[in-house]
Design a protein around this motif. Structure first.
Motif, PDB file in Angstrom:
ATOM      1  N   VAL A  41       0.848  -1.193   0.000  1.00  0.00           N
ATOM      2  CA  VAL A  41       0.000   0.000   0.000  1.00  0.00           C
ATOM      3  C   VAL A  41       0.884   1.245   0.000  1.00  0.00           C
ATOM      4  O   VAL A  41       2.006   1.221   0.502  1.00  0.00           O
ATOM      5  N   LYS A  42       0.360   2.322  -0.602  1.00  0.00           N
ATOM      6  CA  LYS A  42       1.072   3.595  -0.679  1.00  0.00           C
ATOM      7  C   LYS A  42       0.141   4.708  -0.206  1.00  0.00           C
ATOM      8  O   LYS A  42      -1.070   4.509  -0.110  1.00  0.00           O
ATOM      9  N   VAL A  43       0.716   5.878   0.052  1.00  0.00           N
ATOM     10  CA  VAL A  43      -0.082   7.039   0.412  1.00  0.00           C
ATOM     11  C   VAL A  43      -1.030   7.352  -0.742  1.00  0.00           C
ATOM     12  O   VAL A  43      -0.669   7.203  -1.910  1.00  0.00           O
ATOM     13  N   ASN A  44      -2.259   7.759  -0.420  1.00  0.00           N
ATOM     14  CA  ASN A  44      -3.340   8.091  -1.356  1.00  0.00           C
ATOM     15  C   ASN A  44      -4.028   6.875  -1.969  1.00  0.00           C
ATOM     16  O   ASN A  44      -4.927   7.049  -2.791  1.00  0.00           O
ATOM     17  N   ASP A  45      -3.653   5.648  -1.590  1.00  0.00           N
ATOM     18  CA  ASP A  45      -4.401   4.478  -2.035  1.00  0.00           C
ATOM     19  C   ASP A  45      -5.764   4.478  -1.347  1.00  0.00           C
ATOM     20  O   ASP A  45      -5.917   4.961  -0.227  1.00  0.00           O
ATOM     21  N   GLU A  46      -6.768   3.908  -2.049  1.00  0.00           N
ATOM     22  CA  GLU A  46      -8.097   3.792  -1.471  1.00  0.00           C
ATOM     23  C   GLU A  46      -8.363   2.319  -1.148  1.00  0.00           C
ATOM     24  O   GLU A  46      -8.234   1.464  -2.020  1.00  0.00           O
ATOM     25  N   LEU A  47      -8.695   2.045   0.100  1.00  0.00           N
ATOM     26  CA  LEU A  47      -8.987   0.678   0.535  1.00  0.00           C
ATOM     27  C   LEU A  47     -10.481   0.526   0.761  1.00  0.00           C
ATOM     28  O   LEU A  47     -11.114   1.403   1.346  1.00  0.00           O
ATOM     29  N   LYS A  48     -11.030  -0.596   0.297  1.00  0.00           N
ATOM     30  CA  LYS A  48     -12.414  -0.949   0.624  1.00  0.00           C
ATOM     31  C   LYS A  48     -12.336  -2.233   1.431  1.00  0.00           C
ATOM     32  O   LYS A  48     -11.788  -3.228   0.965  1.00  0.00           O
ATOM     33  N   ILE A  49     -12.867  -2.190   2.646  1.00  0.00           N
ATOM     34  CA  ILE A  49     -12.776  -3.324   3.552  1.00  0.00           C
ATOM     35  C   ILE A  49     -14.179  -3.761   3.925  1.00  0.00           C
ATOM     36  O   ILE A  49     -14.998  -2.937   4.360  1.00  0.00           O
ATOM     37  N   ARG A  50     -14.482  -5.059   3.758  1.00  0.00           N
ATOM     38  CA  ARG A  50     -15.804  -5.574   4.101  1.00  0.00           C
ATOM     39  C   ARG A  50     -15.760  -6.183   5.502  1.00  0.00           C
ATOM     40  O   ARG A  50     -15.037  -7.128   5.759  1.00  0.00           O
ATOM     41  N   SER A  67       2.869   3.219  15.607  1.00  0.00           N
ATOM     42  CA  SER A  67       2.138   4.434  15.959  1.00  0.00           C
ATOM     43  C   SER A  67       1.483   4.264  17.319  1.00  0.00           C
ATOM     44  O   SER A  67       1.130   3.162  17.718  1.00  0.00           O
ATOM     45  N   LYS A  68       1.352   5.376  18.007  1.00  0.00           N
ATOM     46  CA  LYS A  68       0.623   5.382  19.270  1.00  0.00           C
ATOM     47  C   LYS A  68      -0.869   5.429  18.944  1.00  0.00           C
ATOM     48  O   LYS A  68      -1.261   5.806  17.841  1.00  0.00           O
ATOM     49  N   LYS A  69      -1.688   5.077  19.905  1.00  0.00           N
ATOM     50  CA  LYS A  69      -3.122   5.024  19.688  1.00  0.00           C
ATOM     51  C   LYS A  69      -3.657   6.360  19.164  1.00  0.00           C
ATOM     52  O   LYS A  69      -4.477   6.395  18.255  1.00  0.00           O
ATOM     53  N   GLU A  70      -3.169   7.474  19.732  1.00  0.00           N
ATOM     54  CA  GLU A  70      -3.653   8.801  19.333  1.00  0.00           C
ATOM     55  C   GLU A  70      -3.251   9.143  17.891  1.00  0.00           C
ATOM     56  O   GLU A  70      -3.963   9.857  17.198  1.00  0.00           O
ATOM     57  N   GLU A  71      -2.091   8.642  17.453  1.00  0.00           N
ATOM     58  CA  GLU A  71      -1.590   8.965  16.113  1.00  0.00           C
ATOM     59  C   GLU A  71      -2.219   8.100  15.028  1.00  0.00           C
ATOM     60  O   GLU A  71      -2.267   8.503  13.860  1.00  0.00           O
ATOM     61  N   SER A  72      -2.709   6.936  15.392  1.00  0.00           N
ATOM     62  CA  SER A  72      -3.148   5.974  14.384  1.00  0.00           C
ATOM     63  C   SER A  72      -4.334   6.469  13.559  1.00  0.00           C
ATOM     64  O   SER A  72      -4.416   6.172  12.374  1.00  0.00           O
ATOM     65  N   ALA A  73      -5.241   7.243  14.149  1.00  0.00           N
ATOM     66  CA  ALA A  73      -6.410   7.727  13.411  1.00  0.00           C
ATOM     67  C   ALA A  73      -6.015   8.681  12.291  1.00  0.00           C
ATOM     68  O   ALA A  73      -6.726   8.797  11.294  1.00  0.00           O
ATOM     69  N   GLY A  74      -4.871   9.341  12.402  1.00  0.00           N
ATOM     70  CA  GLY A  74      -4.415  10.258  11.371  1.00  0.00           C
ATOM     71  C   GLY A  74      -3.803   9.572  10.163  1.00  0.00           C
ATOM     72  O   GLY A  74      -3.516  10.214   9.153  1.00  0.00           O
ATOM     73  N   MET A  75      -3.604   8.261  10.251  1.00  0.00           N
ATOM     74  CA  MET A  75      -2.991   7.527   9.144  1.00  0.00           C
ATOM     75  C   MET A  75      -3.960   7.304   7.990  1.00  0.00           C
ATOM     76  O   MET A  75      -3.545   6.982   6.883  1.00  0.00           O
ATOM     77  N   TYR A  76      -5.269   7.477   8.232  1.00  0.00           N
ATOM     78  CA  TYR A  76      -6.262   7.248   7.186  1.00  0.00           C
ATOM     79  C   TYR A  76      -7.461   8.170   7.384  1.00  0.00           C
ATOM     80  O   TYR A  76      -7.655   8.725   8.465  1.00  0.00           O
ATOM     81  N   THR A  77      -8.241   8.340   6.326  1.00  0.00           N
ATOM     82  CA  THR A  77      -9.473   9.108   6.376  1.00  0.00           C
ATOM     83  C   THR A  77     -10.601   8.199   5.915  1.00  0.00           C
ATOM     84  O   THR A  77     -10.486   7.567   4.855  1.00  0.00           O
ATOM     85  N   ILE A  78     -11.676   8.127   6.696  1.00  0.00           N
ATOM     86  CA  ILE A  78     -12.833   7.323   6.284  1.00  0.00           C
ATOM     87  C   ILE A  78     -13.611   8.118   5.242  1.00  0.00           C
ATOM     88  O   ILE A  78     -14.047   9.241   5.508  1.00  0.00           O
ATOM     89  N   VAL A  79     -13.739   7.543   4.051  1.00  0.00           N
ATOM     90  CA  VAL A  79     -14.454   8.196   2.958  1.00  0.00           C
ATOM     91  C   VAL A  79     -15.941   7.889   3.049  1.00  0.00           C
ATOM     92  O   VAL A  79     -16.778   8.774   2.938  1.00  0.00           O
ATOM     93  N   SER A  80     -16.281   6.608   3.276  1.00  0.00           N
ATOM     94  CA  SER A  80     -17.690   6.221   3.377  1.00  0.00           C
ATOM     95  C   SER A  80     -17.836   4.897   4.117  1.00  0.00           C
ATOM     96  O   SER A  80     -16.888   4.123   4.219  1.00  0.00           O
ATOM     97  N   GLU A  81     -19.041   4.706   4.647  1.00  0.00           N
ATOM     98  CA  GLU A  81     -19.447   3.428   5.250  1.00  0.00           C
ATOM     99  C   GLU A  81     -20.798   3.101   4.676  1.00  0.00           C
ATOM    100  O   GLU A  81     -21.719   3.901   4.763  1.00  0.00           O
ATOM    101  N   GLU A  82     -20.919   1.921   4.064  1.00  0.00           N
ATOM    102  CA  GLU A  82     -22.211   1.547   3.503  1.00  0.00           C
ATOM    103  C   GLU A  82     -22.624   0.172   3.997  1.00  0.00           C
ATOM    104  O   GLU A  82     -21.807  -0.728   4.116  1.00  0.00           O
ATOM    105  N   LYS A  83     -23.916   0.038   4.307  1.00  0.00           N
ATOM    106  CA  LYS A  83     -24.456  -1.244   4.770  1.00  0.00           C
ATOM    107  C   LYS A  83     -24.778  -2.113   3.566  1.00  0.00           C
ATOM    108  O   LYS A  83     -25.203  -1.630   2.528  1.00  0.00           O
ATOM    109  N   ILE A  84     -24.560  -3.424   3.734  1.00  0.00           N
ATOM    110  CA  ILE A  84     -24.882  -4.386   2.689  1.00  0.00           C
ATOM    111  C   ILE A  84     -26.201  -5.047   3.087  1.00  0.00           C
ATOM    112  O   ILE A  84     -26.329  -5.561   4.194  1.00  0.00           O
ATOM    113  N   GLU A  85     -27.154  -5.007   2.195  1.00  0.00           N
ATOM    114  CA  GLU A  85     -28.442  -5.665   2.452  1.00  0.00           C
ATOM    115  C   GLU A  85     -28.313  -7.151   2.142  1.00  0.00           C
ATOM    116  O   GLU A  85     -27.811  -7.526   1.084  1.00  0.00           O
ATOM    117  N   ALA A  86     -28.766  -7.976   3.063  1.00  0.00           N
ATOM    118  CA  ALA A  86     -28.637  -9.435   2.889  1.00  0.00           C
ATOM    119  C   ALA A  86     -29.668  -9.970   1.939  1.00  0.00           C
ATOM    120  O   ALA A  86     -30.617  -9.386   1.577  1.00  0.00           O
TER     121      ALA A  86
END
Length: 86
Positions: A41-50, A67-86
């Motif tokens: 992975v590189k900076v600016n890559d977009e990950l989709k995780i199910r 990274s420390k716990k406080e620093e770890s949230a700065g390593m990524y930005t959440i773009v979206s969260e979507e629910k999957i309908e079963a």
């Protein structure tokens, strides 16, 4: 940096063994391509995780070996969260 290590260091997934399992099951994609745990992975890559019934899309801001716990949230930005309908 390896995908499984990034997921652990950024604390998106708590343990590296779990990050490896999720990746190898084909539940993570990098820029639209299904990724293995050993994928790079590189900076600016977009990950989709199910996670169960939702898909989380994040953009990588920075890579760190540790990274420390406080620093770890700065390593990524959440773009979206979507629910999957079963």
């Amino acid at each position: 940096m390896r995908l499984d290590k990034f997921l652990k260091v950024s604390r998106i997934i708590k343990r590296r063994t779990l990050a490896k399992e999720v990746s190898d099951q084909g539940r993570v994609s990098i820029n639209g391509v299904v990724a293995k745990a050993s994928s790079t992975v590189k900076v600016n890559d977009e990950l989709k995780i199910r996670f169960g019934q939702k898909i989380v899309t994040v953009t990588i801001n920075e890579l760190k070996e540790t990274s420390k716990k406080e620093e770890s949230a700065g390593m990524y930005t959440i773009v979206s969260e979507e629910k999957i309908e079963a």
